[in-house]
Design a protein around this motif. Structure first.
Motif, PDB file in Angstrom:
ATOM      1  N   VAL A   9      39.021  48.936  29.490  1.00  0.00           N
ATOM      2  CA  VAL A   9      38.872  47.517  29.304  1.00  0.00           C
ATOM      3  C   VAL A   9      40.278  46.897  29.217  1.00  0.00           C
ATOM      4  O   VAL A   9      40.347  45.669  30.198  1.00  0.00           O
ATOM      5  CB  VAL A   9      38.586  47.225  27.674  1.00  0.00           C
ATOM      6  CG1 VAL A   9      38.545  45.736  27.179  1.00  0.00           C
ATOM      7  CG2 VAL A   9      37.020  47.784  27.207  1.00  0.00           C
ATOM      8  N   GLU A  10      41.293  47.460  28.957  1.00  0.00           N
ATOM      9  CA  GLU A  10      42.698  46.901  29.167  1.00  0.00           C
ATOM     10  C   GLU A  10      42.977  46.732  30.509  1.00  0.00           C
ATOM     11  O   GLU A  10      43.733  45.813  31.016  1.00  0.00           O
ATOM     12  CB  GLU A  10      43.726  47.661  28.373  1.00  0.00           C
ATOM     13  CG  GLU A  10      43.648  47.547  26.839  1.00  0.00           C
ATOM     14  CD  GLU A  10      42.289  48.392  26.121  1.00  0.00           C
ATOM     15  OE1 GLU A  10      41.993  49.157  27.230  1.00  0.00           O
ATOM     16  OE2 GLU A  10      42.488  48.562  25.104  1.00  0.00           O
ATOM     17  N   ASP A  11      42.631  47.932  31.312  1.00  0.00           N
ATOM     18  CA  ASP A  11      43.119  47.793  32.726  1.00  0.00           C
ATOM     19  C   ASP A  11      42.016  47.032  33.519  1.00  0.00           C
ATOM     20  O   ASP A  11      42.871  46.431  34.484  1.00  0.00           O
ATOM     21  CB  ASP A  11      42.905  49.343  33.256  1.00  0.00           C
ATOM     22  CG  ASP A  11      43.888  50.379  32.702  1.00  0.00           C
ATOM     23  OD1 ASP A  11      45.054  49.752  32.488  1.00  0.00           O
ATOM     24  OD2 ASP A  11      43.754  51.554  32.829  1.00  0.00           O
ATOM     25  N   LYS A  12      41.080  46.731  33.166  1.00  0.00           N
ATOM     26  CA  LYS A  12      40.220  45.677  33.781  1.00  0.00           C
ATOM     27  C   LYS A  12      40.662  44.180  33.758  1.00  0.00           C
ATOM     28  O   LYS A  12      40.843  43.541  34.819  1.00  0.00           O
ATOM     29  CB  LYS A  12      38.723  45.808  33.517  1.00  0.00           C
ATOM     30  CG  LYS A  12      37.907  46.954  33.786  1.00  0.00           C
ATOM     31  CD  LYS A  12      36.505  46.800  33.426  1.00  0.00           C
ATOM     32  CE  LYS A  12      35.619  48.034  34.108  1.00  0.00           C
ATOM     33  NZ  LYS A  12      34.312  47.776  33.549  1.00  0.00           N
ATOM     34  N   ALA A  13      41.237  44.146  32.416  1.00  0.00           N
ATOM     35  CA  ALA A  13      41.848  42.919  32.371  1.00  0.00           C
ATOM     36  C   ALA A  13      43.041  42.581  32.933  1.00  0.00           C
ATOM     37  O   ALA A  13      43.608  41.449  33.382  1.00  0.00           O
ATOM     38  CB  ALA A  13      42.122  42.624  30.697  1.00  0.00           C
ATOM     39  N   THR A  14      43.914  43.765  33.075  1.00  0.00           N
ATOM     40  CA  THR A  14      45.182  43.754  33.813  1.00  0.00           C
ATOM     41  C   THR A  14      44.940  43.536  35.238  1.00  0.00           C
ATOM     42  O   THR A  14      45.754  42.700  35.992  1.00  0.00           O
ATOM     43  CB  THR A  14      45.715  44.899  33.802  1.00  0.00           C
ATOM     44  OG1 THR A  14      46.231  45.279  32.306  1.00  0.00           O
ATOM     45  CG2 THR A  14      47.067  45.171  34.392  1.00  0.00           C
ATOM     46  N   PHE A  15      43.905  43.884  35.603  1.00  0.00           N
ATOM     47  CA  PHE A  15      43.848  43.554  37.292  1.00  0.00           C
ATOM     48  C   PHE A  15      43.405  42.180  37.521  1.00  0.00           C
ATOM     49  O   PHE A  15      43.501  41.621  38.655  1.00  0.00           O
ATOM     50  CB  PHE A  15      42.273  44.636  37.763  1.00  0.00           C
ATOM     51  CG  PHE A  15      42.027  44.565  39.017  1.00  0.00           C
ATOM     52  CD1 PHE A  15      43.190  44.787  39.997  1.00  0.00           C
ATOM     53  CD2 PHE A  15      41.073  44.149  39.671  1.00  0.00           C
ATOM     54  CE1 PHE A  15      42.864  44.855  41.325  1.00  0.00           C
ATOM     55  CE2 PHE A  15      40.511  43.961  40.896  1.00  0.00           C
ATOM     56  CZ  PHE A  15      41.590  44.460  41.969  1.00  0.00           C
ATOM     57  N   LYS A  16      42.629  41.377  36.430  1.00  0.00           N
ATOM     58  CA  LYS A  16      42.434  39.881  36.617  1.00  0.00           C
ATOM     59  C   LYS A  16      43.692  39.269  36.735  1.00  0.00           C
ATOM     60  O   LYS A  16      43.708  38.316  37.262  1.00  0.00           O
ATOM     61  CB  LYS A  16      41.359  39.461  35.553  1.00  0.00           C
ATOM     62  CG  LYS A  16      39.973  40.285  35.837  1.00  0.00           C
ATOM     63  CD  LYS A  16      39.230  39.748  34.566  1.00  0.00           C
ATOM     64  CE  LYS A  16      37.604  40.352  34.713  1.00  0.00           C
ATOM     65  NZ  LYS A  16      36.816  40.102  33.506  1.00  0.00           N
ATOM     66  N   VAL A  17      44.651  39.639  35.711  1.00  0.00           N
ATOM     67  CA  VAL A  17      45.844  39.218  35.707  1.00  0.00           C
ATOM     68  C   VAL A  17      46.740  39.360  37.196  1.00  0.00           C
ATOM     69  O   VAL A  17      47.285  38.485  37.628  1.00  0.00           O
ATOM     70  CB  VAL A  17      46.698  39.661  34.666  1.00  0.00           C
ATOM     71  CG1 VAL A  17      48.022  38.933  34.518  1.00  0.00           C
ATOM     72  CG2 VAL A  17      46.103  39.366  33.407  1.00  0.00           C
ATOM     73  N   TRP A  18      46.525  40.576  37.723  1.00  0.00           N
ATOM     74  CA  TRP A  18      46.965  40.937  39.045  1.00  0.00           C
ATOM     75  C   TRP A  18      46.441  39.923  39.845  1.00  0.00           C
ATOM     76  O   TRP A  18      47.393  39.523  40.786  1.00  0.00           O
ATOM     77  CB  TRP A  18      46.734  42.379  39.357  1.00  0.00           C
ATOM     78  CG  TRP A  18      46.925  42.711  40.814  1.00  0.00           C
ATOM     79  CD1 TRP A  18      48.211  43.104  41.452  1.00  0.00           C
ATOM     80  CD2 TRP A  18      46.060  42.676  42.082  1.00  0.00           C
ATOM     81  NE1 TRP A  18      48.221  43.251  42.660  1.00  0.00           N
ATOM     82  CE2 TRP A  18      46.756  42.901  43.027  1.00  0.00           C
ATOM     83  CE3 TRP A  18      44.945  42.299  42.152  1.00  0.00           C
ATOM     84  CZ2 TRP A  18      46.429  42.910  44.278  1.00  0.00           C
ATOM     85  CZ3 TRP A  18      44.420  42.341  43.485  1.00  0.00           C
ATOM     86  CH2 TRP A  18      44.935  42.858  44.642  1.00  0.00           C
ATOM     87  N   ALA A  19      45.066  39.504  39.895  1.00  0.00           N
ATOM     88  CA  ALA A  19      44.517  38.629  40.857  1.00  0.00           C
ATOM     89  C   ALA A  19      45.156  37.225  40.686  1.00  0.00           C
ATOM     90  O   ALA A  19      45.367  36.644  41.790  1.00  0.00           O
ATOM     91  CB  ALA A  19      43.090  38.616  40.661  1.00  0.00           C
ATOM     92  N   VAL A  20      45.499  36.886  39.498  1.00  0.00           N
ATOM     93  CA  VAL A  20      46.148  35.671  39.472  1.00  0.00           C
ATOM     94  C   VAL A  20      47.527  35.585  39.828  1.00  0.00           C
ATOM     95  O   VAL A  20      47.916  34.607  40.381  1.00  0.00           O
ATOM     96  CB  VAL A  20      46.205  35.379  37.659  1.00  0.00           C
ATOM     97  CG1 VAL A  20      47.118  34.099  37.603  1.00  0.00           C
ATOM     98  CG2 VAL A  20      44.929  35.215  37.106  1.00  0.00           C
ATOM     99  N   TRP A  21      48.214  36.831  39.718  1.00  0.00           N
ATOM    100  CA  TRP A  21      49.772  36.928  40.363  1.00  0.00           C
ATOM    101  C   TRP A  21      49.496  36.814  41.805  1.00  0.00           C
ATOM    102  O   TRP A  21      50.342  36.037  42.496  1.00  0.00           O
ATOM    103  CB  TRP A  21      50.223  38.039  39.785  1.00  0.00           C
ATOM    104  CG  TRP A  21      51.443  38.785  40.693  1.00  0.00           C
ATOM    105  CD1 TRP A  21      52.699  38.067  40.665  1.00  0.00           C
ATOM    106  CD2 TRP A  21      51.596  39.691  41.779  1.00  0.00           C
ATOM    107  NE1 TRP A  21      53.559  38.827  41.336  1.00  0.00           N
ATOM    108  CE2 TRP A  21      52.977  39.803  42.305  1.00  0.00           C
ATOM    109  CE3 TRP A  21      50.528  40.175  42.311  1.00  0.00           C
ATOM    110  CZ2 TRP A  21      53.118  40.746  43.052  1.00  0.00           C
ATOM    111  CZ3 TRP A  21      50.967  41.237  43.394  1.00  0.00           C
ATOM    112  CH2 TRP A  21      52.463  41.377  43.840  1.00  0.00           C
TER     113      TRP A  21
END
Length: 303
Positions: free
Chosen positions: A280-292
């Protein structure tokens, strides 16, 4: 006639499910890639930016172009036996593991989608060369199985595919607008973006390790180890946050925002990927990566 409406709704929902997991990390960033590049005026010969009114009118074709190619890519990938086994663990809601679509029907739909996408791009949308390149990359990735052979080839093909999708979206955005793309400038930007993707895209493999292990796919976390992959993502994200604006000729202190926006988001990505672990945490991190990534795509506006 009315009895066919539920079936139509069901078919449309199946098409949505095929591409659902790529809407946030692919469709949105690559659409914004084209929007920011078009508004910047950095990639046309006369330096004129695409008027906002014209760009808004071109957004539906851009979105359709990207989504059609996502459908082709997802059908090609999700119909394969190894992908079905992986999706049964990681994404059981997808049409094939959930029983909404059989692999045989997915293959038939893929053939129709290939023909429809090529015809639509040739006759209406544009971006035909990018379409053919994506078809070739798709063949290498899925049918030849290069993405399953080595983590480097997987990252390379992903980077080339995403960059080609953004390039095609930019071409479609300028279609019928009277502006000629400066491909020398555009290709330099595409190459830089591909390098960024190549060195950070392994972030998507962190939350898929169970399924990748089941199909014996040698992704970065399974080859390097979970911790080493996390540090590679964190270091690359922080490094590119400073390097990309510098390579575009942006300088401090005048271009302060151009450094702060990607760097600030990059710090969040790095902190999350190192400190918050789990599916769950890594999926959320990947979305933040997309924002970056979107903040990096916006940098031509500051040039």
């Amino acid at each position: 006639m009315w009895s066919e409406i539920p079936r139509l709704d069901r078919h449309l929902y199946t098409l949505y499910l095929l591409t659902a997991s790529d809407l946030v990390p692919v469709l949105v960033p690559q659409t914004l890639f084209a929007v920011f590049a078009a508004l910047s005026g950095q990639f046309v010969h006369d330096g004129a930016s695409l008027p906002l009114r014209v760009l808004c009118a071109r957004l539906p074709p851009v979105l359709l172009w990207i989504w059609l190619h996502l459908l082709v890519l997802d059908l090609a990938n999700q119909r394969l036996p190894d992908s079905v086994a992986e999706d049964s663990l990681n994404k059981p809601w997808r049409p094939i593991p959930s029983g909404r679509l059989t692999p045989a029907r997915a293959r038939h739909l893929l053939v129709v989608s290939l023909a429809f996408t090529y015809a639509t791009c040739t006759l209406l949308l544009g971006g035909v060369y990018e379409t053919l390149l994506l078809f070739a990359l798709n063949w290498l990735y899925n049918d030849l199985g290069l993405a399953n052979g080595h983590w480097f080839l997987r990252s390379l093909l992903n980077a080339l595919g995403l960059t080609t999708m953004g390039a095609g979206a930019l071409t479609v955005a300028h279609q019928h607008c009277g502006l000629t793309l400066d491909y020398d400038a555009a290709y330099r930007w595409f190459f830089l973006c591909a390098c960024v993707l190549m060195t950070t895209i392994q972030a998507q493999d962190l939350y898929d390790q169970e399924g990748d292990a089941a199909r014996q796919r040698p992704t970065a976390p399974l080859v390097w180890g979970d911790t080493a992959t996390r540090w590679s993502v964190a270091a690359a994200v922080l490094g590119w946050s400073v390097a990309v604006p510098a390579l575009l000729g942006l300088r401090l202190p005048g271009d302060f925002v151009a450094y702060v926006a990607p760097s600030g988001t990059g710090v969040v990505v790095a902190a999350r990927v190192l400190l918050w672990r789990g599916v769950v945490e890594d999926k959320a991190t990947f979305k933040v990566w997309a924002v970056w990534l979107v903040f990096l795509y916006a940098l031509p506006l500051a040039m």
